[in-house]
Design an enzyme around this catalytic site. Structure first.
Site, PDB file in Angstrom:
ATOM      1  N   GLU A  93      16.062   2.353  -3.541  1.00  0.00           N
ATOM      2  CA  GLU A  93      16.704   3.306  -4.297  1.00  0.00           C
ATOM      3  C   GLU A  93      18.058   3.721  -3.897  1.00  0.00           C
ATOM      4  O   GLU A  93      18.510   4.226  -2.678  1.00  0.00           O
ATOM      5  CB  GLU A  93      15.930   4.716  -4.028  1.00  0.00           C
ATOM      6  CG  GLU A  93      16.348   6.075  -4.902  1.00  0.00           C
ATOM      7  CD  GLU A  93      15.928   7.142  -4.737  1.00  0.00           C
ATOM      8  OE1 GLU A  93      16.441   8.165  -5.316  1.00  0.00           O
ATOM      9  OE2 GLU A  93      15.064   7.346  -4.062  1.00  0.00           O
ATOM     10  N   ASP A 153       1.767   1.839   8.075  1.00  0.00           N
ATOM     11  CA  ASP A 153       1.103   1.571   6.581  1.00  0.00           C
ATOM     12  C   ASP A 153       1.420   2.453   5.462  1.00  0.00           C
ATOM     13  O   ASP A 153       1.006   3.575   5.564  1.00  0.00           O
ATOM     14  CB  ASP A 153      -0.446   1.893   7.057  1.00  0.00           C
ATOM     15  CG  ASP A 153      -1.540   1.385   5.723  1.00  0.00           C
ATOM     16  OD1 ASP A 153      -0.981   1.596   4.844  1.00  0.00           O
ATOM     17  OD2 ASP A 153      -2.707   1.215   6.097  1.00  0.00           O
ATOM     18  N   HIS A 186      23.832  10.110  -7.640  1.00  0.00           N
ATOM     19  CA  HIS A 186      23.091   8.797  -7.875  1.00  0.00           C
ATOM     20  C   HIS A 186      23.849   8.019  -8.834  1.00  0.00           C
ATOM     21  O   HIS A 186      23.767   6.822  -8.995  1.00  0.00           O
ATOM     22  CB  HIS A 186      21.724   9.242  -8.615  1.00  0.00           C
ATOM     23  CG  HIS A 186      20.709   9.633  -7.889  1.00  0.00           C
ATOM     24  ND1 HIS A 186      20.378  10.760  -7.110  1.00  0.00           N
ATOM     25  CD2 HIS A 186      19.546   8.786  -7.406  1.00  0.00           C
ATOM     26  CE1 HIS A 186      19.361  10.701  -6.145  1.00  0.00           C
ATOM     27  NE2 HIS A 186      18.902   9.406  -6.490  1.00  0.00           N
TER      28      HIS A 186
HETATM   29  P1  NAP Z   1      -5.412  -2.221  14.715  1.00  0.00           P
HETATM   30  O1  NAP Z   1      -4.320  -3.277  14.705  1.00  0.00           O
HETATM   31  O2  NAP Z   1      -6.768  -2.674  14.192  1.00  0.00           O
HETATM   32  O3  NAP Z   1      -5.768  -1.824  16.300  1.00  0.00           O
HETATM   33  C1  NAP Z   1      -4.984  -1.610  17.246  1.00  0.00           C
HETATM   34  C2  NAP Z   1      -5.540  -1.800  18.760  1.00  0.00           C
HETATM   35  O4  NAP Z   1      -4.796  -2.038  19.758  1.00  0.00           O
HETATM   36  C3  NAP Z   1      -6.367  -0.562  18.979  1.00  0.00           C
HETATM   37  O5  NAP Z   1      -7.645  -0.534  18.476  1.00  0.00           O
HETATM   38  C4  NAP Z   1      -6.317  -0.683  20.816  1.00  0.00           C
HETATM   39  O6  NAP Z   1      -7.702  -1.444  20.982  1.00  0.00           O
HETATM   40  C5  NAP Z   1      -5.205  -1.601  20.784  1.00  0.00           C
HETATM   41  N1  NAP Z   1      -4.289  -1.100  21.879  1.00  0.00           N
HETATM   42  C6  NAP Z   1      -3.660  -1.542  22.726  1.00  0.00           C
HETATM   43  N2  NAP Z   1      -2.745  -0.767  23.361  1.00  0.00           N
HETATM   44  C7  NAP Z   1      -2.836   0.575  22.528  1.00  0.00           C
HETATM   45  C8  NAP Z   1      -2.156   1.735  22.761  1.00  0.00           C
HETATM   46  N3  NAP Z   1      -1.315   2.182  23.668  1.00  0.00           N
HETATM   47  N4  NAP Z   1      -2.755   2.906  21.995  1.00  0.00           N
HETATM   48  C9  NAP Z   1      -3.491   2.754  21.078  1.00  0.00           C
HETATM   49  N5  NAP Z   1      -4.162   1.238  20.643  1.00  0.00           N
HETATM   50  C10 NAP Z   1      -3.767   0.280  21.626  1.00  0.00           C
HETATM   51  O7  NAP Z   1      -4.867  -1.106  14.482  1.00  0.00           O
HETATM   52  P2  NAP Z   1      -5.457   0.268  14.039  1.00  0.00           P
HETATM   53  O8  NAP Z   1      -4.555   1.375  14.604  1.00  0.00           O
HETATM   54  O9  NAP Z   1      -6.829   0.797  14.660  1.00  0.00           O
HETATM   55  O10 NAP Z   1      -5.728   0.597  12.659  1.00  0.00           O
HETATM   56  C11 NAP Z   1      -4.413   0.445  12.174  1.00  0.00           C
HETATM   57  C12 NAP Z   1      -4.425  -0.597  10.724  1.00  0.00           C
HETATM   58  O11 NAP Z   1      -5.837  -0.385   9.864  1.00  0.00           O
HETATM   59  C13 NAP Z   1      -3.560  -0.745   9.665  1.00  0.00           C
HETATM   60  O12 NAP Z   1      -3.181  -1.970   9.761  1.00  0.00           O
HETATM   61  C14 NAP Z   1      -3.982  -0.136   8.536  1.00  0.00           C
HETATM   62  O13 NAP Z   1      -3.722  -0.787   7.314  1.00  0.00           O
HETATM   63  C15 NAP Z   1      -5.615  -0.420   8.666  1.00  0.00           C
HETATM   64  N6  NAP Z   1      -6.404   0.489   8.011  1.00  0.00           N
HETATM   65  C16 NAP Z   1      -7.888   0.153   8.207  1.00  0.00           C
HETATM   66  C17 NAP Z   1      -8.661   1.071   7.213  1.00  0.00           C
HETATM   67  C18 NAP Z   1     -10.190   1.009   7.803  1.00  0.00           C
HETATM   68  O14 NAP Z   1     -10.919   1.708   6.895  1.00  0.00           O
HETATM   69  N7  NAP Z   1     -10.486   0.141   8.544  1.00  0.00           N
HETATM   70  C19 NAP Z   1      -8.272   2.035   6.513  1.00  0.00           C
HETATM   71  C20 NAP Z   1      -6.868   2.083   6.391  1.00  0.00           C
HETATM   72  C21 NAP Z   1      -6.067   1.366   6.821  1.00  0.00           C
HETATM   73  P3  NAP Z   1      -9.032  -0.846  21.627  1.00  0.00           P
HETATM   74  O15 NAP Z   1      -9.308  -0.001  20.394  1.00  0.00           O
HETATM   75  O16 NAP Z   1      -9.726  -1.889  21.781  1.00  0.00           O
HETATM   76  O17 NAP Z   1      -8.434   0.132  22.704  1.00  0.00           O
END
Ligand code: NAP
Length: 404
Positions: free
Chosen positions: A99, A302, A393
């Site tokens: 945009e 996301d 714009h």
């Molecule tokens: P993820 O990439 O699946 O997990 C990131 C992992 O990093 C965490 O689970 C954690 O492992 C680890 N970690 C390492 N250092 C950390 C810190 N300092 N703080 C927090 N975690 C740390 O990401 P997510 O955040 O759980 O999920 C995001 C993703 O989920 C996005 O890509 C999104 O698009 C997607 N998503 C999923 C759903 C669904 O229904 N499942 C829905 C919408 C979006 P540990 O947990 O082992 O500690």
């Protein structure tokens, strides 16, 4: 030619499946082969799609059936002075958008905030949640379970937190509805957005409830948590970080940077609140989703979460001496510096530009996002109040169709 490494051929009368290459589909040569497959099928050359610096393997966990990357222009807006708890200083904010006028507009608001001494920002709540439905044998059992759940957070936490090193179950809420319980599991998720983390942990807690005979079955997502869906419930917070940003803008800053008076901005607010009430808007804001989308694309967030993150409230108030107090309240801003798309090429670089890549940086990113949104609200408000919206714009954002 076969579509896959198996040598199997799709019958001629059936649409062909996108080649998966038996789990090897992130190899760079096989990504190129998949791209060639769709070029061949459609006759469309994909030179830009294929022109990426990302390795195929780095996309694993972020996309399926990769054929390359989508490119979005990236601009830089700033200086933005932020006076937060985690973010303190002057920032230059990367914004990815198509945009025209967006970056210039945010930049103008940032300059106004910087001349005003900076945006004050705080993160006041930091959680993510999921709301499953638990099924019980009858209404009495459901009512009893709804009373039992919040008081047994510790047992539920033991089951949930066995699945994650960083997720902590901070609260459980429950509402009985007929023979079911609409539960909400609230987690702190460290520096991750946490949806994968929270889904895994909540599922473990629900399974434990079934094994303990408290529920007969469950559905992990009821739709009540407001994930990628706008809802009034988001205004209370608990779906990401709750961020508040505000600043006092003197008459001089309003005039010299934004070309308006406080009276014009207050008049605009009064009229547009009425318009948004009439439309049934959730919250009240100018174009929060605009800056957030550009910020999210640049920083590997996301992007679909903008739907919930943009349920927000912008306010303009008189601040004496012809000054204006402007604030934005973002109750449900899910931003991360770990996990999701944060580690991917350009996203990581943009996070690094802000000093926001990796562990311990998520609150800082949220504060910078809050200040960025405030800048956008000020600039757009000023453009509308002064009647410059269309001119701006026209100057920056008109694209004629290209023959290339
Ligand atoms: P993820 O990439 O699946 O997990 C990131 C992992 O990093 C965490 O689970 C954690 O492992 C680890 N970690 C390492 N250092 C950390 C810190 N300092 N703080 C927090 N975690 C740390 O990401 P997510 O955040 O759980 O999920 C995001 C993703 O989920 C996005 O890509 C999104 O698009 C997607 N998503 C999923 C759903 C669904 O229904 N499942 C829905 C919408 C979006 P540990 O947990 O082992 O500690």
């Amino acid at each position: 030619m076969s579509d896959d490494l198996t040598g199997r051929k799709t019958p001629a009368d059936r649409p062909r499946l996108v080649p998966r290459y038996q789990g090897q589909g992130y190899r760079d040569d096989l990504i190129a082969r998949r791209r060639a497959w769709i070029e061949d099928l459609t006759g469309v050359p994909l030179r830009h799609v294929g022109g990426t610096s990302l390795s195929g393997e780095s996309m694993r966990g972020n996309v399926e059936n990769p054929i390359g990357t989508a490119q979005v222009p990236l601009g830089l807006a700033g200086p933005l002075a932020v006076r937060g708890e985690a973010a303190e200083g002057v920032f230059y904010v990367p914004l990815a958008t198509t945009e025209g006028a967006l970056v210039r507009s945010y930049e103008r608001g940032m300059l106004a905030l910087t001349r005003a001494g900076g945006a004050e920002v705080r993160v006041t709540r930091d959680e993510n949640c999921l709301s499953p439905v638990l099924r019980c044998s009858g209404l009495a059992e459901a009512t009893a379970l709804a009373g039992w759940l919040p008081a047994h957070r510790a047992e539920l936490a033991a089951a949930a937190e066995a699945t994650t090193g960083h997720g902590k179950l901070v609260a459980v809420e429950a509402v009985p509805i007929g023979r079911e319980v609409l539960a909400t599991f609230r987690f702190s998720t460290g520096d991750a957005q946490g949806m994968n983390m929270v889904a895994r942990a909540t599922e473990a807690a629900c399974r434990w409830l079934m094994e303990a005979g408290k529920a007969s079955s469950f559905l992990l997502m009821s739709g009540a948590s407001g994930e990628k869906r706008a809802s009034g419930r988001l205004l209370a917070g608990g779906k990401g970080k709750t961020v508040t940003a505000g600043a006092v803008l003197s008459a001089t800053v309003l005039d010299s940077v934004l070309g308006v008076t406080a009276a014009q901005m207050l008049e605009l607010w009064r009229h547009t609140v009425r318009g948004q009430l009439h439309a049934g808007t959730l919250g009240y804001q100018g174009h929060v989703g605009n800056g957030l989308t550009a910020f999210f694309i640049a920083c590997g967030q996301d992007v679909a979460n903008v739907v919930n993150a943009a349920v927000a409230v912008t306010s303009f108030e008189p601040a004496g001496d012809d000054s204006l107090y402007a604030a934005v309240h973002l109750p449900a801003l899910p931003v991360a510096t770990v996990g999701g798309g944060t580690g991917l090429g350009t996203a990581r670089e943009c996070l690094e530009l802000l000093g926001c890549y990796g562990a311990g940086r998520a609150a800082r990113l949220a504060e910078i996002a809050g200040a960025t949104v405030l800048a956008g609200e000020l600039s757009m408000g000023a453009a509308l109040a002064s009647g410059e919206m269309v001119t701006a714009h026209e100057a920056y954002g008109r694209n004629r169709p290209s023959e290339d």
